[in-house]
Design a protein around this motif. Sequence first.
Motif, mmCIF file in Angstrom:
data_model
loop_
_atom_site.group_PDB
_atom_site.id
_atom_site.type_symbol
_atom_site.label_atom_id
_atom_site.label_comp_id
_atom_site.label_asym_id
_atom_site.label_seq_id
_atom_site.Cartn_x
_atom_site.Cartn_y
_atom_site.Cartn_z
ATOM 1 N N LEU A 31 0.958 -1.288 0.096
ATOM 2 C CA LEU A 31 -0.084 -0.039 0.127
ATOM 3 C C LEU A 31 0.897 1.370 -0.123
ATOM 4 O O LEU A 31 1.842 1.426 0.945
ATOM 5 C CB LEU A 31 -0.770 -0.041 1.200
ATOM 6 C CG LEU A 31 -1.908 1.206 1.351
ATOM 7 C CD1 LEU A 31 -2.761 1.330 0.329
ATOM 8 C CD2 LEU A 31 -2.350 1.211 2.806
ATOM 9 N N TYR A 35 3.886 3.228 6.077
ATOM 10 C CA TYR A 35 5.113 3.666 6.501
ATOM 11 C C TYR A 35 6.142 2.615 6.648
ATOM 12 O O TYR A 35 5.751 1.417 6.653
ATOM 13 C CB TYR A 35 4.981 4.907 7.536
ATOM 14 C CG TYR A 35 4.327 4.575 8.818
ATOM 15 C CD1 TYR A 35 4.014 3.209 9.258
ATOM 16 C CD2 TYR A 35 4.202 5.557 9.765
ATOM 17 C CE1 TYR A 35 3.578 2.837 10.613
ATOM 18 C CE2 TYR A 35 3.531 5.301 11.082
ATOM 19 C CZ TYR A 35 3.211 4.010 11.244
ATOM 20 O OH TYR A 35 2.448 3.650 12.427
ATOM 21 N N PHE A 58 -4.814 4.430 13.000
ATOM 22 C CA PHE A 58 -5.064 4.586 11.212
ATOM 23 C C PHE A 58 -4.093 3.515 10.955
ATOM 24 O O PHE A 58 -2.993 3.511 10.452
ATOM 25 C CB PHE A 58 -4.525 5.805 10.741
ATOM 26 C CG PHE A 58 -5.290 7.151 11.009
ATOM 27 C CD1 PHE A 58 -6.362 7.461 10.769
ATOM 28 C CD2 PHE A 58 -4.910 7.917 12.136
ATOM 29 C CE1 PHE A 58 -7.297 8.505 11.183
ATOM 30 C CE2 PHE A 58 -5.736 9.089 12.641
ATOM 31 C CZ PHE A 58 -6.690 9.474 12.042
ATOM 32 N N THR A 63 1.252 -1.956 9.934
ATOM 33 C CA THR A 63 2.790 -1.910 10.171
ATOM 34 C C THR A 63 3.176 -1.859 11.679
ATOM 35 O O THR A 63 3.735 -2.578 12.122
ATOM 36 C CB THR A 63 3.264 -0.732 9.296
ATOM 37 O OG1 THR A 63 2.979 -1.118 7.791
ATOM 38 C CG2 THR A 63 5.092 -0.921 9.299
ATOM 39 N N ASP A 79 -8.904 0.998 11.951
ATOM 40 C CA ASP A 79 -9.225 1.438 10.591
ATOM 41 C C ASP A 79 -10.688 1.094 10.374
ATOM 42 O O ASP A 79 -11.509 0.716 10.740
ATOM 43 C CB ASP A 79 -8.259 0.400 9.515
ATOM 44 C CG ASP A 79 -7.902 1.320 8.493
ATOM 45 O OD1 ASP A 79 -6.683 1.825 8.496
ATOM 46 O OD2 ASP A 79 -8.785 1.528 7.481
ATOM 47 N N ILE A 80 -10.956 2.099 9.331
ATOM 48 C CA ILE A 80 -12.148 2.111 8.689
ATOM 49 C C ILE A 80 -12.456 1.168 7.515
ATOM 50 O O ILE A 80 -13.656 0.831 7.133
ATOM 51 C CB ILE A 80 -12.579 3.716 8.314
ATOM 52 C CG1 ILE A 80 -14.389 4.044 8.616
ATOM 53 C CG2 ILE A 80 -12.303 4.066 6.994
ATOM 54 C CD1 ILE A 80 -14.354 5.282 9.120
ATOM 55 N N ASN A 81 -11.441 0.652 6.940
ATOM 56 C CA ASN A 81 -11.403 0.033 5.817
ATOM 57 C C ASN A 81 -11.442 -1.569 6.134
ATOM 58 O O ASN A 81 -10.724 -2.055 6.814
ATOM 59 C CB ASN A 81 -10.315 0.120 4.874
ATOM 60 C CG ASN A 81 -10.523 -0.286 3.378
ATOM 61 O OD1 ASN A 81 -10.838 -1.643 3.374
ATOM 62 N ND2 ASN A 81 -10.360 0.297 2.396
ATOM 63 N N ASP A 227 -13.999 4.241 13.657
ATOM 64 C CA ASP A 227 -13.640 5.722 13.151
ATOM 65 C C ASP A 227 -12.962 6.525 14.041
ATOM 66 O O ASP A 227 -13.295 6.697 15.015
ATOM 67 C CB ASP A 227 -15.136 6.344 12.661
ATOM 68 C CG ASP A 227 -14.854 7.814 11.954
ATOM 69 O OD1 ASP A 227 -13.826 8.299 12.148
ATOM 70 O OD2 ASP A 227 -15.926 7.971 11.123
ATOM 71 N N SER A 245 0.354 6.741 11.298
ATOM 72 C CA SER A 245 0.313 7.716 10.255
ATOM 73 C C SER A 245 -0.993 7.932 9.368
ATOM 74 O O SER A 245 -1.669 6.988 8.700
ATOM 75 C CB SER A 245 1.284 6.980 9.118
ATOM 76 O OG SER A 245 1.363 7.762 8.025
ATOM 77 N N THR A 281 -13.676 8.046 4.992
ATOM 78 C CA THR A 281 -12.134 7.944 5.222
ATOM 79 C C THR A 281 -11.575 9.548 5.153
ATOM 80 O O THR A 281 -11.953 10.289 4.480
ATOM 81 C CB THR A 281 -11.640 7.237 4.103
ATOM 82 O OG1 THR A 281 -12.070 6.070 3.991
ATOM 83 C CG2 THR A 281 -10.072 7.275 4.272
HETATM 84 C C1 LIG Z 1 -1.710 6.427 5.749
HETATM 85 S S1 LIG Z 1 -2.511 5.141 5.877
HETATM 86 C C2 LIG Z 1 -1.795 4.277 7.327
HETATM 87 C C3 LIG Z 1 -0.706 3.429 6.626
HETATM 88 C C4 LIG Z 1 0.019 2.804 7.813
HETATM 89 N N1 LIG Z 1 0.638 3.278 8.491
HETATM 90 C C5 LIG Z 1 0.837 1.505 7.068
HETATM 91 O O1 LIG Z 1 2.101 1.298 7.498
HETATM 92 O O2 LIG Z 1 0.200 0.713 6.202
HETATM 93 C C6 LIG Z 1 -4.087 5.847 6.779
HETATM 94 C C7 LIG Z 1 -5.297 4.773 7.096
HETATM 95 O O3 LIG Z 1 -6.197 5.480 7.700
HETATM 96 C C8 LIG Z 1 -7.462 4.837 7.451
HETATM 97 N N2 LIG Z 1 -8.459 5.836 7.885
HETATM 98 C C9 LIG Z 1 -8.786 7.018 7.276
HETATM 99 N N3 LIG Z 1 -9.751 7.689 7.529
HETATM 100 C C10 LIG Z 1 -10.289 6.891 8.900
HETATM 101 C C11 LIG Z 1 -10.935 6.934 9.820
HETATM 102 N N4 LIG Z 1 -11.916 8.103 9.783
HETATM 103 N N5 LIG Z 1 -11.002 6.173 10.947
HETATM 104 C C12 LIG Z 1 -10.097 5.079 10.902
HETATM 105 N N6 LIG Z 1 -9.377 4.500 10.009
HETATM 106 C C13 LIG Z 1 -9.167 5.995 8.917
HETATM 107 C C14 LIG Z 1 -7.430 4.486 6.096
HETATM 108 O O4 LIG Z 1 -8.186 3.479 5.789
HETATM 109 C C15 LIG Z 1 -6.002 4.064 5.860
HETATM 110 O O5 LIG Z 1 -5.629 2.972 5.898
#
Ligand SMILES: C[S@@+](CC[C@H](N)C(=O)[O-])C[C@H]1O[C@@H](n2cnc3c(N)ncnc32)[C@H](O)[C@@H]1O
Length: 410
Positions: A31, A35, A58, A63, A79-81, A227, A245, A281
Motif C-alpha cells: 500500500l 510507512y 489509522f 505496520t 481502521d475504517i476499511n 472511526d 500515520s 475516510t
Molecule cells: C496512511 S494510511 C496508514 C498506513 C499505515 N501506517 C501502514 O503502514 O500501512 C491511513 C489509514 O487511515 C485509514 N483511515 C482513514 N480515515 C479513517 C477514519 N476516519 N477512521 C479510521 N481509519 C481511517 C485509512 O483507511 C488508511 O488505512
Amino acid sequence: MQAELQLDIERRTDYTFKYNSHFGRHGWLRLTPAYSVKLVQEIIKKDCKANSHILDPFSGTATTGLVAAELGFNATLFDINPFLIWLGNTKCYHFSQNKLAELQEQFNNCLADVRLSENHWTPPIHNIERWWHPETLEILASIRNSLANNFDEPNGNHYHNLVWIAFSRLIIETSSAAFNHVSMSFKSNSIQYELPKIKLLFEAIFNHIITSSKTQLTGKAKVLKGDSRDLSSKDNKLFDTVITSPPYPNRISYIRELRPYMYWVKFLHNGNDAGALDWQTIGGTWGTATSNLKDWKPTNKNLPEQLYEVCEKIKSSGDKNSGLMCNYVHKYFDDMYLHLQNLKVLLKPNAKLNYIVGNSSFYGHFVRTEKILVEILSQLSYSNIGIETIRKRNTKRGLLEFNVTASWEK
Ligand SMILES: C[S@@+](CC[C@H](N)C(=O)[O-])C[C@H]1O[C@@H](n2cnc3c(N)ncnc32)[C@H](O)[C@@H]1O
C-alpha cells in the motif's frame, strides 16, 4: 520558503513502504501510503517501556501492529476499511507450524485442480479489460473459482486468508495498472499470461507468504473496526504510546489502490460502495466523496488561523476546482481536530504521541500539515509538542514528511 529551509533533507527510501518488501509479513501486499518498518522500530525503541500498550488509530496495512508484535509489545489498531482490517489481523496472527504444513498441501492440491473456463465469476471492475488481458482474466477467474471451492470466500479463517492474500498479490502482479501520484495509468498492451506461468508465479508468492507466516511473534496485535474521529475503548484499555500515520491532505484515496483487491476478494461490490467508503475516510476523494465535498460544512469554527489563510489562497487561485480543493483541505483538518480531541479518552497520563504526516501543495500554496497539527494539539492542551523532519517525499521541492510528537499529561 519552506523548500529553501529544507534543502539538506534526504529522500531516505528506508523510511518508505519500499523498505518493507524485504521484511517477511510486511511485504505481503503493498500500500503506497504504508510507512516504513524501520521508522516504527525506531519510535518504539525511543518511546516504549516494557509493557507499553501501543495504539494506532489509522492502521492501514498494520505496520505498527506487526512491528510491535515482532518486538514483543501489545498493540491495538483501528481502521475504517474492512479489507485492511481483514489483512491486518491475518498479518499479525500467531500461526501453528503444523497447520501451515497442512495448508501448503491443500494449496498444492487446489492449484493442480484448476480447470479453465470462460464462465467463472469476474469482478465488476469498470473497464476490466484495461486491467487484465482477456486470457489472463479467464485464468485468474478460474483460479479464484478453485480457491473458493477449497478455502471458502475470505472470512475469519486466518490460514485460508493466507491463500487469499497470495491471490490478491497475484492479481496485481499480472495487471497492467501502474499507480502514479493522483492518477492511475495502464500499459497500452495488456500482458497475456498462460496458465503454467501464472501457476508458477502464484506458487512463488504463496511460498513467500507461508515462509514468513512461520516466524513467531512475541507480542500481540489486533485490528478493530473504528472511526478514528469517534473512538472509545471497548475493553477499557488505555494506551501509553500512539504511533500512527493518518492520511495526508494530498488527494490520494486508499480506495484507488485497494479497489482491485477489494473487488476480487468481495469486500467491494460496486462503484457506489467505493465512493461511500471513501467519504467515511479522512481525506477521501473517490467518486461520491468528491461530490459530497461540494456541500460540506465545517463542524468547528475555531480551527487554526493558518488553515483559514491557506484555504482562502487555494480558493482564490482561479482554477475551476479551487472551491472544492479548499473544502477538501478544510475538511481534512476539521476531521483531524475531531480525532485528536476524541483520542484523549484512550490515553494514559503521560502518553506519548507520534504522528507521521506529510505537507502538500495546491496551486503552489503549501498546506503545512505539521504546523497546523501542532496548533490543533496546543488548542487541545497536549504538551511537549514538537516536529521532527524525517525525509523528502519526492523530487518536487518542499514536499516533506514529519513526525509530529506530543504528550498527554492530564
Ligand atoms: C496512511 S494510511 C496508514 C498506513 C499505515 N501506517 C501502514 O503502514 O500501512 C491511513 C489509514 O487511515 C485509514 N483511515 C482513514 N480515515 C479513517 C477514519 N476516519 N477512521 C479510521 N481509519 C481511517 C485509512 O483507511 C488508511 O488505512
